[in-house]
Design an enzyme around this catalytic site. Structure first.
Site, PDB file in Angstrom:
ATOM      1  N   ASP A   7      49.141  65.242  22.069  1.00  0.00           N
ATOM      2  CA  ASP A   7      50.245  66.017  22.621  1.00  0.00           C
ATOM      3  C   ASP A   7      51.371  65.947  21.582  1.00  0.00           C
ATOM      4  O   ASP A   7      51.465  64.968  20.839  1.00  0.00           O
ATOM      5  CB  ASP A   7      50.687  65.385  23.942  1.00  0.00           C
ATOM      6  CG  ASP A   7      51.948  66.025  24.483  1.00  0.00           C
ATOM      7  OD1 ASP A   7      52.008  67.260  24.532  1.00  0.00           O
ATOM      8  OD2 ASP A   7      52.875  65.281  24.841  1.00  0.00           O
ATOM      9  N   CYS A  61      25.259  31.371  35.155  1.00  0.00           N
ATOM     10  CA  CYS A  61      25.831  30.560  36.246  1.00  0.00           C
ATOM     11  C   CYS A  61      26.726  31.435  37.128  1.00  0.00           C
ATOM     12  O   CYS A  61      26.737  31.281  38.353  1.00  0.00           O
ATOM     13  CB  CYS A  61      26.678  29.417  35.684  1.00  0.00           C
ATOM     14  SG  CYS A  61      25.770  28.335  34.581  1.00  0.00           S
ATOM     15  N   CYS A  91      28.845  29.567  32.277  1.00  0.00           N
ATOM     16  CA  CYS A  91      28.011  30.545  31.569  1.00  0.00           C
ATOM     17  C   CYS A  91      27.790  31.789  32.425  1.00  0.00           C
ATOM     18  O   CYS A  91      28.001  31.779  33.641  1.00  0.00           O
ATOM     19  CB  CYS A  91      26.670  29.934  31.172  1.00  0.00           C
ATOM     20  SG  CYS A  91      25.638  29.525  32.587  1.00  0.00           S
TER      21      CYS A  91
END
Length: 707
Positions: free
Chosen positions: A401, A20, A17
């Site tokens: 461009d 963690c 997690c």
């Protein structure tokens, strides 16, 4: 002189997690030999500056069962089946004792020691991991999810709510298992990229006067080695084809579904599939420098970079957890001081602690970002950070461009006009013979047409180039002059009809090459850069996506620019621009319309790409400049990926907003149940688990996002 600090990368297994990950990073930083450490939760990696061992890093992550391997190691983590993971086995045993506890409670009564004993065993078996971390955190005054759960479970046991404490332990274990599974699913996009290159390859190496074939790990292959690629094999290294012709499927790198024909002197990439013929490839890059290696590295770095919404959530969560603890304490203390019933309100306070876990909120953004960036990489779009993914979703204007972006960047013959009965094919053959010696791009266009028409090439003699004007040679007993109309006007009479034809071609943005034979103008050839087949459709899709403004920026002359713009229905055209003028044009568009993206080739557009809110480079595959300069690279030189990428970014933003709303709304609804005193530990854990799973599975919808 002080020694340079050692910087090493390690791959992580069982990183479950986001909180963690933050704690693990803090633990590693606390090791005396470590100068700095950074955990990349999305890619499941840690970068450490300092001389430490794998054992030391694993010890720092022991609280979460984190396993560590060297980043360079080829072997990837072995996927452990869901039912064999230790925490899931313990959760299953815990469920068994919960069921036994309820069965005995139905027979013996809830207060009987036997069912209470079953619930206590369920709490101890299922919650051992939670308690270990929770008590350690309490001793250090660190308050994360497991600390809150530990306080809530012990509090529930103290006031005699054994069965609810047991069920909360089980449901929390289920929540963590599902979160770990879904995070693993999100990371599979990276793992898929890493798996596409073969670990070994057959190479041909010179040994004296002879060549020897040997199979080597890709790490041992050197630049200059000859790679032997059989039909159906994956190409192991980047290189140049020196022998053979084949169709190569480049989908893994560029996202192109149609195989590309490769022959001598063509570039090939590691991880692509050789479909038909045998190829010999001279290796041009070491394994760590291949295009796919760069893509993996950049995607992993992108996942480590926090998007603005994630930075906001992290800041919010920092204050949110202490605030929830204060609210829980007030709920547990103030009502019983006023109206009594301490047991009921302490229970309500414990439920507030559980429902207040910030897990869903913390995970709401990173799972969405990781999933979206991984999905884009599989489609051949390299997004170099969550911040760029988010910014693209806010784009109001796009600057293109012209050359190589909206057009193919390769001039082609569009018109052959002849006089006095000269045939088009013969004039083409004469001009091609003169241009055979030239390196000019216009010469290449003429020679390509000759090849496409399958006409025989004529042999030139006495070739002469005239700088700035053109060239001439003797071809088929004729002296043929090829060049600008201004030069031809000095060699032959140019009548009014010819002048009109020249002006008409020039108004269409075409370059005119004139042909003179024996003092007579015999033909005109119109040459122009061709608009990409997909450009018009892409611009229509961008309009459908409500992009407010589209502008074309080019260094070409005004007539050429206007002709291309007209064919694409672009109304804002800025021509004859130098690179620094493109940069000023981007600033001007930004001031007028808001956030602007620039799409270019990543080399001469570098200043404009860097100035735009999001710089998008065309054709990133094999182009280091494009990968380094732009925020986003369309690897396959495929403009159709642009609407997909904008759509993906907008969907990601929408999902992140939904996630934050889901996470907060579910918790708010649960917290409001405190007012009538209806909040239970069951409701609390379901609200927390429900919110977490909701945001995770909502984020995983991005795996399915298609072009």
């Amino acid at each position: 002189m002080a020694a340079t600090p050692i910087k090493q990368e390690y791959r992580l297994q069982n990183l479950s997690c986001a909180s963690c990950a933050a704690k693990f990073e803090k633990n590693v930083k606390a090791i005396p030999e470590v100068q700095d450490a950074q955990v990349n939760f999305g890619a499941s990696k840690i970068t450490v500056i300092g001389a430490i061992s794998v054992d030391q890093i694993e010890k720092a992550g022991a609280f979460d069962g984190i396993k560590v391997t060297q980043s360079a190691a080829r072997a990837l983590e072995q996927s452990t089946p869901f039912y064999r993971k230790k925490e899931n086995i313990l959760a299953g045993i815990s469920l068994l004792f919960v069921i036994l506890g309820y069965a005995l409670a139905a027979l013996q009564g809830e207060a009987h020691p036997l069912p209470v004993g079953m619930f206590i065993v369920a709490i101890l078996v299922g919650g051992i991991g939670i308690f270990k971390t929770g008590f350690r955190n309490l001793a250090r005054f660190e308050f994360d999810m497991k600390t809150l759960m530990t306080i809530a479970i012990i509090g529930a046991a103290i006031i005699g709510e054994w069965e609810e404490a047991a069920v909360v332990v089980f449901l929390f274990a289920v929540s963590e298992a599902l979160e770990a599974y879904s995070m693993d699913k999100a990371r599979q996009s990276i793992r898929g990229l890493m798996d596409i290159t073969p670990p070994t390859a057959i190479i041909k190496r010179a040994h004296g006067e002879h060549f020897h074939e040997l199979e080597l790990p890709t790490e041992d292959i050197e630049i200059g080695d000859i790679l032997i690629v059989k039909p159906g094999q994956k190409i192991a290294m980047d290189g140049i084809v020196i022998s053979g012709i084949s169709a190569v499927n480049q989908a893994a790198i560029t996202g192109e579904s149609i195989p590309v024909n490769k022959t001598v002197n063509d570039e090939v990439f590691a991880g692509t599939l050789n479909e038909e013929g045998a190829l010999e490839v001279r290796v041009t890059k070491r394994v760590e420098d291949t295009t796919i290696a760069k893509i993996i590295h950049l995607v992993e770095e992108a996942q480590a970079e926090k998007a603005p919404s994630q930075q906001f959530v992290d800041r919010f969560a920092k204050y949110y957890t202490p605030a929830i603890m204060i609210v829980a304490l007030l709920v547990a203390v103030i009502p019983p001081l006023l109206i009594g019933d301490w047991q009921h309100w302490i229970y309500q306070g414990l439920a507030v602690l559980v429902v207040g876990c910030p897990c869903a909120l913390v995970v709401s953004t990173p799972v969405a970002i990781v999933t979206a960036i991984g999905n884009a990489a599989r489609q051949g779009v390299l997004i170099k950070g969550g911040i760029h993914l988010e910014q693209l979703g806010h784009i109001e204007a796009i600057a293109f461009d012209k050359t190589g972006t909206l057009t193919k960047g390769q001039p082609a013959v569009t018109d052959i006009l002849t006089k006095d009965g000269w045939s088009e094919d013969y004039v083409l053959q004469l001009v091609a013979a003169v241009e055979k010696q030239s390196q000019h791009p216009l010469a290449k266009a003429i020679l390509n047409l000759l090849h496409n028409k399958n006409l025989p090439a004529l042999i030139p003699a006495e070739f002469q180039s005239v700088t700035g004007k053109g060239a001439y040679a003797t071809v088929d007993n004729h002296i043929i002059y090829v060049g600008s109309i201004a030069w031809m006007a000095t060699l032959a009479t140019v009548d009014k009809d010819v002048e009109n034809q020249v002006q008409k071609l020039q108004r269409q943005g075409k370059t005119v090459v004139a042909v003179v034979c024996q003092n007579k103008l015999i033909g005109l050839i119109g040459i122009a850069d061709q608009v990409r087949d997909e450009s018009k459709n892409v611009l229509q899709k961008l309009n459908a996506l409500k992009v407010k403004h589209i502008v074309m920026l080019t260094g070409d002359a005004e007539p050429t620019a206007q002709a291309i713009a007209k064919s694409l229905a672009i109304t804002d055209v800025r021509a004859s621009l130098l690179p620094e003028e493109k940069l000023m044009a981007i600033k001007n568009v930004h001031a007028q319309f808001g956030a602007v993206a620039m799409v270019g080739d990543g080399v001469n557009d570098a200043p404009a790409l860097a100035t735009a809110n999001v710089g998008i480079a065309m054709g990133g595959a094999g182009t280091d400049a494009a990968l380094e300069t732009a925020d986003i690279a369309l690897m396959g030189d495929d403009l159709t990926k642009l609407p997909y990428t904008i759509g993906l970014s907008r969907k990601t933003l929408r999902i992140i907003k939904e996630n934050i709303i889901f996470a907060l709304a579910l918790k708010l609804i649960a917290l409001l149940l405190v007012i009538p005193g209806w909040l239970t530990l069951w409701i609390a854990i379901f609200a927390d688990m429900g919110a977490t799973l909701l945001v995770v599975f909502n984020s995983l919808r991005l795996i399915k996002a298609k072009k």
